[in-house]
Design a protein around this motif. Structure first.
Motif, PDB file in Angstrom:
ATOM      1  N   LEU A   1       0.826  -1.204   0.000  1.00 40.81           N
ATOM      2  CA  LEU A   1       0.000   0.000   0.000  1.00 40.81           C
ATOM      3  C   LEU A   1       0.860   1.254   0.000  1.00 40.81           C
ATOM      4  N   LYS A   2       0.214   2.392  -0.243  1.00 39.21           N
ATOM      5  CA  LYS A   2       0.923   3.676  -0.201  1.00 39.21           C
ATOM      6  C   LYS A   2       0.088   4.671   0.588  1.00 39.21           C
ATOM      7  N   ALA A   3       0.709   5.765   0.985  1.00 31.13           N
ATOM      8  CA  ALA A   3       0.022   6.806   1.738  1.00 31.13           C
ATOM      9  C   ALA A   3      -1.243   7.232   1.003  1.00 31.13           C
ATOM     10  N   GLY A   4      -2.338   7.357   1.746  1.00 32.10           N
ATOM     11  CA  GLY A   4      -3.620   7.745   1.170  1.00 32.10           C
ATOM     12  C   GLY A   4      -4.536   6.579   0.864  1.00 32.10           C
ATOM     13  N   ASP A   5      -3.980   5.370   0.669  1.00 30.52           N
ATOM     14  CA  ASP A   5      -4.815   4.185   0.460  1.00 30.52           C
ATOM     15  C   ASP A   5      -5.621   3.922   1.729  1.00 30.52           C
ATOM     16  N   VAL A   6      -6.696   3.146   1.603  1.00 23.85           N
ATOM     17  CA  VAL A   6      -7.499   2.794   2.769  1.00 23.85           C
ATOM     18  C   VAL A   6      -7.609   1.281   2.910  1.00 23.85           C
ATOM     19  N   LEU A   7      -7.663   0.856   4.162  1.00 30.66           N
ATOM     20  CA  LEU A   7      -7.933  -0.534   4.510  1.00 30.66           C
ATOM     21  C   LEU A   7      -9.388  -0.605   4.928  1.00 30.66           C
ATOM     22  N   THR A   8     -10.115  -1.588   4.425  1.00 36.11           N
ATOM     23  CA  THR A   8     -11.527  -1.708   4.745  1.00 36.11           C
ATOM     24  C   THR A   8     -11.834  -3.091   5.303  1.00 36.11           C
ATOM     25  N   SER A   9     -12.967  -3.200   5.951  1.00 31.54           N
ATOM     26  CA  SER A   9     -13.444  -4.501   6.417  1.00 31.54           C
ATOM     27  C   SER A   9     -13.959  -5.281   5.204  1.00 31.54           C
ATOM     28  N   GLY A  10     -14.416  -6.507   5.457  1.00 31.66           N
ATOM     29  CA  GLY A  10     -14.965  -7.318   4.378  1.00 31.66           C
ATOM     30  C   GLY A  10     -13.991  -8.320   3.795  1.00 31.66           C
ATOM     31  N   HIS A  11     -12.815  -8.442   4.427  1.00 34.93           N
ATOM     32  CA  HIS A  11     -11.817  -9.404   3.956  1.00 34.93           C
ATOM     33  C   HIS A  11     -11.772 -10.603   4.894  1.00 34.93           C
ATOM     34  N   ARG A  12     -11.210 -11.692   4.426  1.00 33.81           N
ATOM     35  CA  ARG A  12     -11.100 -12.904   5.245  1.00 33.81           C
ATOM     36  C   ARG A  12     -10.073 -12.714   6.355  1.00 33.81           C
ATOM     37  N   SER A  13     -10.342 -13.349   7.482  1.00 36.23           N
ATOM     38  CA  SER A  13      -9.443 -13.308   8.623  1.00 36.23           C
ATOM     39  C   SER A  13      -8.137 -14.025   8.285  1.00 36.23           C
ATOM     40  N   ASN A  14      -7.016 -13.470   8.753  1.00 37.31           N
ATOM     41  CA  ASN A  14      -5.729 -14.151   8.593  1.00 37.31           C
ATOM     42  C   ASN A  14      -5.665 -15.419   9.435  1.00 37.31           C
ATOM     43  N   TYR A  15      -6.438 -15.460  10.503  1.00 39.90           N
ATOM     44  CA  TYR A  15      -6.356 -16.553  11.457  1.00 39.90           C
ATOM     45  C   TYR A  15      -7.460 -17.582  11.278  1.00 39.90           C
ATOM     46  N   ARG A  16      -8.591 -17.176  10.714  1.00 42.69           N
ATOM     47  CA  ARG A  16      -9.718 -18.064  10.437  1.00 42.69           C
ATOM     48  C   ARG A  16     -10.254 -17.696   9.054  1.00 42.69           C
ATOM     49  N   PRO A  17      -9.657 -18.234   7.973  1.00 51.42           N
ATOM     50  CA  PRO A  17     -10.017 -17.809   6.621  1.00 51.42           C
ATOM     51  C   PRO A  17     -11.481 -18.016   6.253  1.00 51.42           C
ATOM     52  N   GLU A  18     -12.191 -18.839   7.004  1.00 51.34           N
ATOM     53  CA  GLU A  18     -13.615 -19.038   6.714  1.00 51.34           C
ATOM     54  C   GLU A  18     -14.473 -17.872   7.219  1.00 51.34           C
ATOM     55  N   VAL A  19     -13.858 -16.950   7.982  1.00 49.31           N
ATOM     56  CA  VAL A  19     -14.583 -15.808   8.547  1.00 49.31           C
ATOM     57  C   VAL A  19     -14.251 -14.544   7.754  1.00 49.31           C
TER      58      VAL A  19
END
Length: 140
Positions: free
Chosen positions: A18-36
């Motif tokens: 990523l670069k400055a100004g980009d945004v992180l959003t919800s709605g992605h799979r968990s790193n620890y429980r990919p089914e979530v």
């Protein structure tokens, strides 16, 4: 909602480039429980805590990804991470938070403490040794 302990700066560990100004959003799979699929974006006030999350994300993606740590700014309200606060640890010693609102990337942090190969192997072994049904529920 519990009053958050910190006012920042805040950090997020990921394998995303990523670069400055980009945004992180919800709605992605968990790193620890990919089914979530996560309803929140998680972050911490501890740069090395974000580094650990980045290293684990890289490991859990198959080991070929590059871990990154970013300074982030919440764009909306946030709360103590209920997955660790008063559940696994009294208070919020991990200084972990979550937000349903996006996090804006401020800059990449390059001077975080990397895990030694031995420490990374310990974390890998711990994660693998926990059967999926014993990993606990993610409060999403």
């Amino acid at each position: 909602m519990t009053k958050a302990l910190d006012e920042g700066p805040f950090f997020h560990g990921t394998t995303a480039d990523l670069k400055a100004g980009d945004v992180l959003t919800s709605g992605h799979r968990s790193n620890y429980r990919p089914e979530v699929v996560m309803n929140h974006v998680y972050f911490t006030a501890l740069v090395d805590g974000a580094g650990l999350a980045a290293e684990l994300a890289a490991e859990l993606s198959g080991g070929g990804a590059t871990p990154h740590v970013y300074e982030v700014a919440p764009t909306g309200g946030f709360e103590n991470d209920p997955n660790v606060t008063d559940k696994k640890f009294p208070g919020n010693p991990t200084r972990s938070y979550r937000s349903a609102a996006p996090l804006r990337i401020v800059r990449e942090i390059t001077d975080w403490t990397r895990l030694s190969p031995e420490a990374l192997q310990l974390w890998r072994d711990r994660l693998i040794s926990i059967p999926p049904h014993e990993r606990g529920e993610i409060l999403n």
